[in-house]
Every structure is written in structure tokens, then in C-alpha cells.
Design an enzyme around this catalytic site. Structure first.
Site, PDB file in Angstrom:
ATOM      1  N   ASP A  56     -15.527  -1.187  13.942  1.00  0.00           N
ATOM      2  CA  ASP A  56     -15.388  -2.419  12.914  1.00  0.00           C
ATOM      3  C   ASP A  56     -15.863  -1.728  11.601  1.00  0.00           C
ATOM      4  O   ASP A  56     -16.956  -1.134  11.682  1.00  0.00           O
ATOM      5  CB  ASP A  56     -16.223  -3.690  13.202  1.00  0.00           C
ATOM      6  CG  ASP A  56     -16.092  -4.765  12.284  1.00  0.00           C
ATOM      7  OD1 ASP A  56     -15.803  -4.470  11.184  1.00  0.00           O
ATOM      8  OD2 ASP A  56     -16.388  -5.991  12.563  1.00  0.00           O
ATOM      9  N   ASN A  83      -7.006   2.784   7.171  1.00  0.00           N
ATOM     10  CA  ASN A  83      -5.758   1.975   7.045  1.00  0.00           C
ATOM     11  C   ASN A  83      -6.295   0.494   7.441  1.00  0.00           C
ATOM     12  O   ASN A  83      -5.484  -0.665   6.564  1.00  0.00           O
ATOM     13  CB  ASN A  83      -4.875   2.232   8.348  1.00  0.00           C
ATOM     14  CG  ASN A  83      -3.766   1.158   8.715  1.00  0.00           C
ATOM     15  OD1 ASN A  83      -3.004   0.761   7.769  1.00  0.00           O
ATOM     16  ND2 ASN A  83      -3.999   0.571   9.838  1.00  0.00           N
ATOM     17  N   SER A 134      -3.512   1.890   0.471  1.00  0.00           N
ATOM     18  CA  SER A 134      -3.616   1.098  -0.717  1.00  0.00           C
ATOM     19  C   SER A 134      -2.612   0.059  -0.603  1.00  0.00           C
ATOM     20  O   SER A 134      -2.038  -0.271   0.473  1.00  0.00           O
ATOM     21  CB  SER A 134      -3.868   1.803  -1.890  1.00  0.00           C
ATOM     22  OG  SER A 134      -3.887   0.766  -2.910  1.00  0.00           O
ATOM     23  N   TYR A 148      -7.336  -9.529  -3.053  1.00  0.00           N
ATOM     24  CA  TYR A 148      -6.712  -8.449  -2.385  1.00  0.00           C
ATOM     25  C   TYR A 148      -6.428  -7.446  -3.404  1.00  0.00           C
ATOM     26  O   TYR A 148      -6.570  -6.070  -3.467  1.00  0.00           O
ATOM     27  CB  TYR A 148      -5.478  -9.063  -1.636  1.00  0.00           C
ATOM     28  CG  TYR A 148      -4.789  -7.793  -0.887  1.00  0.00           C
ATOM     29  CD1 TYR A 148      -5.283  -7.285   0.222  1.00  0.00           C
ATOM     30  CD2 TYR A 148      -3.875  -7.171  -1.487  1.00  0.00           C
ATOM     31  CE1 TYR A 148      -4.634  -6.292   0.890  1.00  0.00           C
ATOM     32  CE2 TYR A 148      -3.196  -6.289  -0.906  1.00  0.00           C
ATOM     33  CZ  TYR A 148      -3.462  -5.831   0.353  1.00  0.00           C
ATOM     34  OH  TYR A 148      -2.747  -4.944   1.036  1.00  0.00           O
ATOM     35  N   LYS A 152      -7.806  -3.414  -3.850  1.00  0.00           N
ATOM     36  CA  LYS A 152      -6.976  -2.227  -3.562  1.00  0.00           C
ATOM     37  C   LYS A 152      -7.031  -1.307  -5.042  1.00  0.00           C
ATOM     38  O   LYS A 152      -6.997  -0.300  -5.141  1.00  0.00           O
ATOM     39  CB  LYS A 152      -5.433  -2.472  -3.395  1.00  0.00           C
ATOM     40  CG  LYS A 152      -5.194  -3.239  -1.887  1.00  0.00           C
ATOM     41  CD  LYS A 152      -5.702  -2.159  -1.158  1.00  0.00           C
ATOM     42  CE  LYS A 152      -5.324  -2.639   0.450  1.00  0.00           C
ATOM     43  NZ  LYS A 152      -5.800  -1.639   1.372  1.00  0.00           N
ATOM     44  N   THR A 183       4.710  -5.940   9.419  1.00  0.00           N
ATOM     45  CA  THR A 183       3.377  -5.659  10.230  1.00  0.00           C
ATOM     46  C   THR A 183       2.813  -7.101  10.228  1.00  0.00           C
ATOM     47  O   THR A 183       3.259  -8.175  10.196  1.00  0.00           O
ATOM     48  CB  THR A 183       2.349  -4.979   9.452  1.00  0.00           C
ATOM     49  OG1 THR A 183       1.931  -5.693   8.020  1.00  0.00           O
ATOM     50  CG2 THR A 183       2.982  -3.945   8.956  1.00  0.00           C
TER      51      THR A 183
END
Length: 275
Positions: A56, A83, A134, A148, A152, A183
Site C-alpha cells: 500500500d 502506477n 501520470s 485528480y 497528476k 481499466t
């Protein structure tokens, strides 16, 4: 010669596809996930090539332990792929302090603390390659993804700083900027506790698009991502930034053009001089 990899977020999506591709190429992979049992099938398919570990990225001790596990298993780490991440939905006003902190803990502090843990290994080896996953959101703001997008942007700034600081030690840095991929991202999208009706007109269109991403045939496949990263690892001088997917190129080119145009207009108008 096979490279030694440490990859985060391998339970599904991009990380899982990358670990599988690398194993098929004969690379040595420490595949990590918060729930390592999700990696059992991957390890079973590639015994001796893929080693699983619990990680984690919000846990500093687990970050250090993962690097130590990779060194014990393979003798070192050549490539680190940061990732693991998730998306916090919500406009600027909707996202709470706690939600913002959680977003940065995984998406920014996690890659930072894991890379920091592997840097002593790279200093000793005099080589290493830090890959930061990213997003086009690292340069393109999307209404409804304020937290978010901010995370990034921050990752890209941190990665550029690392490239400037550690390049003389043989450390290479690449920022991957994927577009839309099929994904688990949309399924793991976290909604804010509060929604403000006045913002739905600018944010709900994106929310619908994200939720349908896994069902659209035109969305890029994780295997494409894995192929790009594999080919990237073969380059002697990898780029600092790399768009991943045709849609990424479209978004980023528009962003570059818009920023250049705005900059030129401001300078031409003389606003930057405050005169």
C-alpha cells in the site's frame, strides 16, 4: 540482459497487463498490490519470474519493505513503475479536505516515498529508471476531476525535479501520459460526499464518459500500454515525457497549443510587466 522491475498497482488494469508482458519477455518482476492474493494467478503463470508482495503506497514501512524484497529477490532494481493511483471525482468546491488529502496520499506521496526508498539502491548501482504513470490530466484540466488533475500535475512536477536532481547519478525519469484506457479506473472512481447541483452541468458529462469507458471499443487496451512501456525500457535515452495512446496525443497537442497561444497573447499585451 533481463531487467529487474518493481511495479505498483498490479491487481488489475495497466499494472497487471504490464507485469504479464514483462514476464513473457523474461524480465524479473516484483508485482505489488494492496491485496497480494490478487496476484496469485499471475505468479502461477510465471513462476520464478514474477514475485508478489503486499504494498500500500500510503504506508512508508511497506514501501521500504517492497524495495528490500526486490533487492533480496533479484539483487537490485532497474526500473520502478509508479502506477498505483485512483480518481477522486468532484469539482473544486465539492471535494473536502479529507478527500483531497487521501487523493494526494496515494497519487503523489505514494510515488514520492517509494521512489525515495529506491534511490539509495540506484545511487549504489549508478543506474535506474523511474517511470511515473501520470495522465493527460497531468496537463489538461477536466471539470469534475479537480483533485485528480491536481495530483497528476504534482506528480509531473516531482518527476521533473527528480530528473534534474538525480540525472548525474545515472537515474533516468519518464512521465507516461496515458489517455483513456479500459481499466478498473472508472469502477474505482471515488465520489465526493457532497454534490452541489450548480456544478452538474459542467461535471456530469465527464462522469458519464468515465463510467462507460470500459465498454467502449475505441478505448485503448491495457496491452497497448504494456507494449509502450516494454519498448520504452529498451531505449538507451528514454524521453522525459511520453504520450500513451492516440487520444493522448490529441489532448496534449491541444493543451500545448492553447498554453503557447495564451502566453504569446499575455506577453504581446505587456501584462507580464505590470506596467
Amino acid at each position: 540482459m533481463a531487467k529487474r522491475w518493481l511495479i505498483t498497482g498490479c491487481s488489475s488494469g495497466l499494472g497487471q497487463a504490464l507485469a504479464a508482458r514483462l514476464a513473457a519477455e523474461g524480465e524479473q518482476v516484483l508485482a505489488t498490490a494492496r491485496r497480494p492474493e490478487t496476484l496469485d494467478a499471475l505468479v502461477a503463470r510465471h513462476p520464478g519470474t514474477v514475485v508478489a508482495a503486499a504494498l500500500d503506497v500510503r504506508d512508508p514501512a511497506q514501501c521500504v519493505a517492497a524495495v528490500e524484497r526486490a533487492v533480496d529477490a533479484f539483487g537490485g532494481v532497474d526500473v520502478l513503475v509508479n502506477n498505483a493511483a485512483y480518481g477522486q471525482f468532484g469539482t473544486f468546491e465539492e471535494v473536502s479536505d479529507a478527500e483531497l488529502a487521501a487523493q494526494f496520499d496515494t497519487n503523489v506521496f505514494g510515488p514520492w516515498r517509494l521512489t525515495r526508498a529506491v534511490l539509495p539502491v540506484w545511487r549504489a548501482q549508478r543506474h535506474g529508471h523511474a517511470v511515473f504513470v501520470s495522465s493527460v490530466a497531468g496537463m489538461v484540466p477536466f471539470p469534475g476531476l479537480a483533485a485528480y488533475t491536481a495530483s497528476k500535475f504534482a506528480v509531473e512536477g516531482a518527476a521533473e525535479s527528480l530528473a534534474a536532481e538525480a540525472g548525474h547519478l545515472g537515474v533516468k525519469v519518464t512521465i507516461l501520459q496515458p489517455g483513456g484506457f479500459a481499466t478498473g479506473y472508472s469502477g474505482n472512481l471515488v465520489m465526493p460526499e457532497q454534490r452541489i447541483p450548480e456544478y452538474t452541468a459542467v461535471s456530469d458529462g465527464l462522469l458519464g464518459a468515465l463510467r462507460s469507458m470500459n465498454t467502449k471499443i475505441e478505448v485503448n487496451s491495457p496491452e497497448l500500454f504494456a507494449d509502450v512501456v516494454w519498448r520504452l525500457s529498451q531505449l538507451e535515452s528514454p524521453p522525459l515525457r511520453l504520450p500513451v495512446g492516440p487520444d493522448s496525443e490529441t489532448f496534449l497537442e491541444a493543451a500545448y497549443d492553447a498554453r503557447r497561444s495564451e502566453y504569446d497573447q499575455v506577453v504581446k499585451a505587456g501584462h507580464h510587466t505590470l506596467a
